[in-house]
Enzyme design. Structure first.
Site, short mmCIF file in Angstrom:
data_model
loop_
_atom_site.label_atom_id
_atom_site.label_comp_id
_atom_site.label_asym_id
_atom_site.label_seq_id
_atom_site.Cartn_x
_atom_site.Cartn_y
_atom_site.Cartn_z
N GLU A 113 -9.60 -2.58 -6.07
CA GLU A 113 -8.33 -2.43 -6.79
C GLU A 113 -7.44 -3.60 -6.39
O GLU A 113 -7.06 -3.73 -5.23
CB GLU A 113 -7.69 -1.09 -6.42
CG GLU A 113 -6.45 -0.78 -7.23
CD GLU A 113 -5.70 0.46 -6.69
OE1 GLU A 113 -6.30 1.27 -5.95
OE2 GLU A 113 -4.51 0.58 -7.01
N ASP A 154 5.83 2.05 -4.13
CA ASP A 154 5.17 1.58 -2.91
C ASP A 154 6.08 1.63 -1.69
O ASP A 154 7.28 1.39 -1.77
CB ASP A 154 4.67 0.15 -3.11
CG ASP A 154 3.46 0.12 -4.02
OD1 ASP A 154 2.45 0.75 -3.66
OD2 ASP A 154 3.52 -0.52 -5.08
N TYR A 182 -6.73 8.95 -10.85
CA TYR A 182 -6.11 8.58 -9.58
C TYR A 182 -5.16 9.71 -9.19
O TYR A 182 -4.10 9.87 -9.78
CB TYR A 182 -5.34 7.27 -9.77
CG TYR A 182 -4.84 6.61 -8.50
CD1 TYR A 182 -4.20 7.33 -7.49
CD2 TYR A 182 -4.99 5.24 -8.32
CE1 TYR A 182 -3.74 6.72 -6.34
CE2 TYR A 182 -4.51 4.60 -7.17
CZ TYR A 182 -3.90 5.35 -6.19
OH TYR A 182 -3.43 4.72 -5.06
#
Lengths: 272, 398
Positions: free
Chosen positions: A49, A60, A175
């Site tokens: 990835e 993040d 995911y």
């Protein structure tokens, strides 16, 4: 050239799950990313990835934020990320590459332009964390045109109803975000994560592999999520910490390879 | 369809939407449902109106700036005095509405971002009044520029989290607030301070702020027996402008002017004029105009006013621009400070630097209009917080 689907199937046959390794492309420099990829793949990473650095990565934590800044400061542009992907692919033709990017950079460059180039450079799919299925019609149409996988995210807050829609919109794998929070290393896996996997598994089963990410950094984490029903573990910040802490490239590459190896060794499928 | 009927399905034409990580989708959907329910609830509206009247001091005056009008020799200039609202800015109209909503939703903890500190202060005030915990994210550069507001927030029982990431200004404090929200969804309400972010925020904040425009309409009618010819407001995220414009959106004879921060000048690239110089894109949950480079990286902005220092803009403004319903113009730091000084001297009013951008354009426009015409300028806040910055700019020691 193997597809994401084929890579999962080959691993299943060997009673293995997949290890998906995340790195930010261009961190610390665009030149070294292919070497980092080599090391991770030697260590056992099945799917790479590749993060496309963005100025404002809201999903993040500090580790990937810092990696993004290093990559941007080193001159990493979206098109350069595709060049990096091409370089990695030329050496590892059977390792699928998925691009993780916030939506704005690829929208600004133009979906058609960027996704067609991605395809010719050997990219297999896309993960776009700030693009929920409701807003993804145009994106999905373009990925279909170029036969790229669209990997959507599901989260602990996702209802059954949305989960079904997300699974149907996804290809490659689903995911699953393991916990409430942003990316980053955590000391342990919460029981709620295992319960989440058990809740989601019946919906993905027979449709699409289930990959779990966010906070997964150690072999025992990987063991626990695989045992709970995940088909793959996504590890990112643990690798990036190694990149961040090493100024010496040889040590860094050795350590990345060794870490990937211990993680991959832990991914044993015990199911029929 | 009337312009004022938007958003439709969460969008203003193509602008707006809900571009948020999946983990936030249920939260923004829950918020949307809760807001529509509250909007229909007479009790909720009564409660909000009570606080707006007795706590905030609404309606704020619509003041005829006679001296300024005479000096400029053109259209009559009226000032909508949001600077007189409790807390010193229009921000309180929104924070009270949302804090009441947070309470109704059973949330105990409120987080907010702030640039100039005005939204942080207004959040702290609303939360103190309603018994909620307030935590405010603020870029370290802004903390430095607006030290007084940091201390005010602390006095008002809020916790201030300085944000070190990125450009250390408003956009980064929003990033951090989103990251916090993702981790604490169950207990926490994210109180966004402008007409931005994912749906329903742009609509909801506009609705709460539209008390400004509703009052202008009523007050102006009383004084002049008609509608004003032009409305002028500054635009950062765009909440005071949206609140001013919204009740006039369908009155096409009323000209709408949004004034952005041209910073050191548009040609220098050091500015925050998103609608004037930006491109369409996706950021902070919305599809809108953005200051970004060719690779879609969000650019850092420059403005003398921390409150306009933002590379995005509310999606309804992007919509009004595309429809040509509103005109988006800009004022430089220099023009802004000149306007600030002029209002101090002529009217005895010390406006916020943000609001001084709107004034700067009014000063430019009024002489070009006839004496029978009228302009309403929204003075979104008071300028006490800015006196150090002004002293710095004109080179005086205090």
């Amino acid at each position: 050239m193997n597809t994401i689907k084929q890579v999962f199937e080959t691993n299943y046959k060997n009673k293995k799950g997949c290890l998906i390794g995340y790195i930010t492309a261009g961190d610390p420099t665009p030149n070294i990313t292919p070497k980092i990829a080599d090391a991770l793949i030697r260590g056992g990473v099945d799917i790479l990835e590749l993060g496309l650095p963005f100025s404002d990565p809201i999903a993040d934590g500090p580790t990937i934020q810092a990696a993004s800044i290093r990559a941007l400061n080193a001159g990493t542009t979206p098109m350069k990320v595709l060049e990096i992907a091409k370089k990695i692919k030329s050496k590892h033709v059977n390792v699928p590459i998925v691009i993780m990017t916030y939506y704005n950079p690829i929208f600004r460059i133009g979906l058609d332009n960027f996704l067609s180039t991605a395809k010719t450079h050997g990219v297999n799919g896309f993960i776009v964390p700030d693009l929920p299925i409701e807003e993804a019609a145009e994106f999905k149409k373009t990925t279909n045109n170029y036969d790229l996988d669209t990997i959507f995210l599901a989260a602990p807050s996702t209802s059954e109803e949305r989960l079904n829609k997300i699974v149907n919109a996804s290809s490659g794998f689903l995911y699953l975000v393991s916990h409430f929070g942003v990316t980053g290393v955590k000391s342990s896996i919460e029981n709620s994560t295992l319960q989440l996997i058990q809740r989601v598994k019946p919906i993905t089963d027979s449709k699409i592999p289930l990959a779990v990410g966010f906070g997964i950094s150690k072999p025992e984490h990987v063991q626990r999520i695989i045992k709970a029903g995940a088909d793959a573990a996504i590890v990112g910040s643990a690798f990036i910490n190694i990149i961040q802490n090493n100024t010496n490239n040889t040590d860094m590459l050795n350590e990345l390879e060794a870490t990937a190896k211990t993680l991959k060794t832990a991914i044993i499928l015990e199911r029929p | 369809m009337k312009i004022s009927n938007y958003p439709k399905n969460g969008k203003f034409g193509k602008f707006g939407g809900k571009f948020v990580p999946e983990i936030l989708m249920e939260a923004v959907n829950e918020l949307e449902v809760a807001y529509y329910q509250a909007k229909q609830d007479i009790e909720f509206r009564k409660q909000l109106n009570y606080y707006l009247a007795d706590f905030v001091g609404r309606p704020t005056p619509l003041y005829f700036a006679e001296n300024l009008t005479r000096k400029l020799g053109g259209a009559k200039i009226y000032l909508k005095r949001e600077d007189l609202a409790h807390g010193g800015a229009h921000k309180i109209n929104n924070t009270l509405g949302q804090a009441l909503l947070a309470k109704r939703m059973g949330k105990t903890r409120v987080i907010a971002e702030t640039g100039a500190g005005q939204h942080g202060v207004a959040t702290a005030i609303a939360c103190a009044a309603l018994g909620l915990d307030a935590e405010v994210y603020m870029g370290t550069e802004d903390c430095e520029r607006q030290r007084l507001n940091v201390f005010r927030m602390k006095l008002l029982n809020a916790t201030v989290h300085p944000v070190e990431s990125g450009s250390k200004t408003l956009k980064d404090s929003i990033n951090e607030a989103f990251r916090d929200w993702v981790a604490n969804l169950k207990t926490t309400y994210y109180l966004i301070g402008s007409t931005m972010g994912p749906h329903p925020y742009p609509m909801m904040v506009r609705d709460f702020q539209s008390v400004i425009g509703k009052e202008i309409k009523q007050q102006f009618k009383q004084k002049e027996k008609r509608l004003p010819d032009a409305l002028i407001a500054c635009v950062g995220g765009g909440s005071n402008a949206m609140g001013t414009f919204y009740p006039f959106e369908d009155d096409s004879e009323v000209q709408l002017y949004g004034v952005e921060a041209a910073g050191a000048g548009l040609e220098t690239g050091k500015h925050a004029a998103t609608l004037t110089a930006g491109h369409e894109g996706i950021f902070h949950g919305m599809y809108t105009y953005l200051l970004q480079d060719d690779n879609g990286q969000i650019q850092n902005t420059t403005s003398i006013s921390a409150g306009l220092d933002y590379p995005g803009v509310g999606p309804e403004h992007s919509f009004l621009k595309t429809l040509k319903r509103a005109n988006y113009v800009s004022a430089t730091d220099k023009e802004t400070v000149d306007a600030f000084l002029m209002l101090c001297k002529t009217e005895g009013i010390l406006p916020a630097l943000e609001s001084s951008h709107a004034l700067a354009y009014a000063i430019n426009l009024a002489p070009k209009m006839s004496k029978t015409q009228s302009i309403v300028v929204t003075l979104s806040g008071r300028g006490d917080k800015d006196v150090e910055t002004i002293a710095d700019f004109i080179g005086e020691k205090i």
